[in-house]
Design an enzyme around this catalytic site. Structure first.
Site, PDB file in Angstrom:
ATOM      1  CE  LYS A  37      -3.896   2.366   2.273  1.00 34.26           C
ATOM      2  NZ  LYS A  37      -4.547   2.332   3.568  1.00 34.26           N
TER       3      LYS A  37
ATOM      4  NE  ARG B  80      -5.595  10.111   2.925  1.00 32.19           N
ATOM      5  CZ  ARG B  80      -4.310  10.125   2.988  1.00 32.19           C
ATOM      6  NH1 ARG B  80      -3.585  11.126   2.993  1.00 32.19           N
ATOM      7  NH2 ARG B  80      -3.516   8.966   2.817  1.00 32.19           N
TER       8      ARG B  80
ATOM      9  NE  ARG C  85      -3.520   7.388   5.882  1.00 29.81           N
ATOM     10  CZ  ARG C  85      -4.401   8.084   6.603  1.00 29.81           C
ATOM     11  NH1 ARG C  85      -4.084   8.121   7.890  1.00 29.81           N
ATOM     12  NH2 ARG C  85      -5.750   8.313   6.362  1.00 29.81           N
TER      13      ARG C  85
ATOM     14  CD  GLU D 214       5.732  -3.939   4.052  1.00 31.73           C
ATOM     15  OE1 GLU D 214       4.889  -4.665   4.680  1.00 31.73           O
ATOM     16  OE2 GLU D 214       6.152  -3.064   4.424  1.00 31.73           O
TER      17      GLU D 214
ATOM     18  CE  LYS E 224      -6.123   1.653  -0.663  1.00 27.47           C
ATOM     19  NZ  LYS E 224      -6.812   1.696   0.459  1.00 27.47           N
TER      20      LYS E 224
ATOM     21  CB  SER F 252     -10.886   7.660  -3.891  1.00 28.21           C
ATOM     22  OG  SER F 252      -9.783   8.109  -3.314  1.00 28.21           O
TER      23      SER F 252
ATOM     24  CE1 TYR G 222     -14.638   3.639  -3.234  1.00 28.78           C
ATOM     25  CE2 TYR G 222     -12.881   3.803  -4.766  1.00 28.78           C
ATOM     26  CZ  TYR G 222     -13.266   3.713  -3.288  1.00 28.78           C
ATOM     27  OH  TYR G 222     -12.691   3.933  -1.902  1.00 28.78           O
TER      28      TYR G 222
END
Ligand code: PBG
Length: 312
Positions: free
Chosen positions: A183, A193, A204, A220, A235, A261, A300
């Site tokens: 990610k 957000r 982040r 990871e 992602k 998004s 979405y």
């Protein structure tokens, strides 16, 4: 002929619908930067889940948006059995049962007043290990509420192992983990957000990955599998197809990609201006993600795309 010999096909069952449910509203609230996507009420979320089943979509990933007054430093609304995400999980489970794989976002950022994915230490930095304890609690309440799959998305080190242990120790051996393996710290999360009413100031970067790094994702990946991930995710999707391809080559578990998004917003915005053929562009992005190696895609557009694909 092209249809007959196509090497890649997107099937409605490949698609997973991410959905937002917001506490304390009596009508769905449109998300400005994601035209066509709303923050659901509990009631409209149930309807959206039924629609997804009818369209042939295979899963739904739920995000909860609590009332502002319920946000605090520890994100306690995220572990309250009566918190918005937990009640929504119960609603959806009672509405569609096992007809849809019900997935739950396991992260604190929607519930903390500082907007970070974890709890903070005295210096205001995200405290990895203290956060893991919160994730263990979240895992139990989300599984109790009926989630089939948990999606730890906070990018804390060791999160998959802690969630697996918490599930096994509380009688939820059958609940699976979709690990957010790679990610990236991405500018394309902007519209999300807004969707979750994020309180985040800053970024982040201390826990999400640098877009420049690919090898790090493979590391990871190895850790997540070792810790018990049942499925793994990359992602965002579109700008990271090379990562997706490498991950898909390296594993024998199902691989997901999250078309986020900002990827959605870009196509919708260009289409609104008349600069792009919206419907073709949507299917092209999904085909590209599938071709790169995704078994499943969080998008979405899941319901709309599933309907369009069923007609082809
Ligand atoms: C964090 C989380 C994020 C998304 C899903 N879970 C974003 C973030 O790191 O701020 C992004 C999804 C999207 O952009 O569509 N819990």
């Amino acid at each position: 002929m092209r249809r007959m010999v196509a090497e890649t096909r997107v099937h409605p069952a490949d698609l997973i619908l991410p959905a937002f449910v917001r506490e304390g509203i009596d009508a769905p609230v449109p998300i400005e930067a994601m035209p066509g996507v709303v923050q659901h009420t509990r009631e409209t979320l149930r309807k959206a889940a039924v629609e997804a089943v009818e369209a042939g979509v295979s899963g739904i990933m739920l995000f909860g948006v609590p009332e502002d007054a319920k946000k605090d430093a520890a994100g306690t609304a995220g572990t309250d059995p009566d918190g918005i995400l937990q009640v929504a999980l119960r609603d959806v489970r009672s509405e569609v049962g096992d007809d849809l794989v019900i997935m739950s976002d396991l992260c604190l950022d929607e519930f903390t007043d500082h907007g970070h994915c974890g709890v903070l230490d005295a210096d205001g930095r995200v405290d990895n290990d203290a956060t893991l304890e919160r994730y263990a609690e979240m895992a139990q309440v989300q599984a109790d509420a009926g989630a089939h799959v948990l999606g730890p998305s906070g990018m804390m080190d060791g999160q998959v192992g802690v969630v697996r242990d918490a599930l096994d120790q509380t009688g939820h051996e059958d609940v699976s983990i979709l690990a957010y393996t790679a990610k990236y710290s991405s500018a394309f999360y902007g519209p999300f957000r807004e969707a979750v009413g994020s309180s985040l100031q800053g970024d982040r970067k201390t826990y999400q990955q640098d877009p420049a790094n690919l090898r790090e994702s493979l590391r990871e990946l190895a850790l997540d599998l070792e810790e018990g991930a049942d499925m793994v995710m990359v992602k965002p999707a579109g700008p990271y197809l090379d990562v997706l391809a490498r991950v898909a080559d390296a594993v024998d578990v199902p691989v997901s990609a999250y078309q986020i998004s900002g990827e959605y917003a870009m196509v919708e915005a260009a289409a609104e201006k008349g600069w792009i053929d919206r419907d073709k562009a949507i299917l092209e992005t999904l085909t590209g993600i599938k071709r790169a190696g995704a078994d499943t895609i969080l998008t979405y557009w899941a319901v709309e795309a599933a309907r369009a694909l069923a007609l082809r």
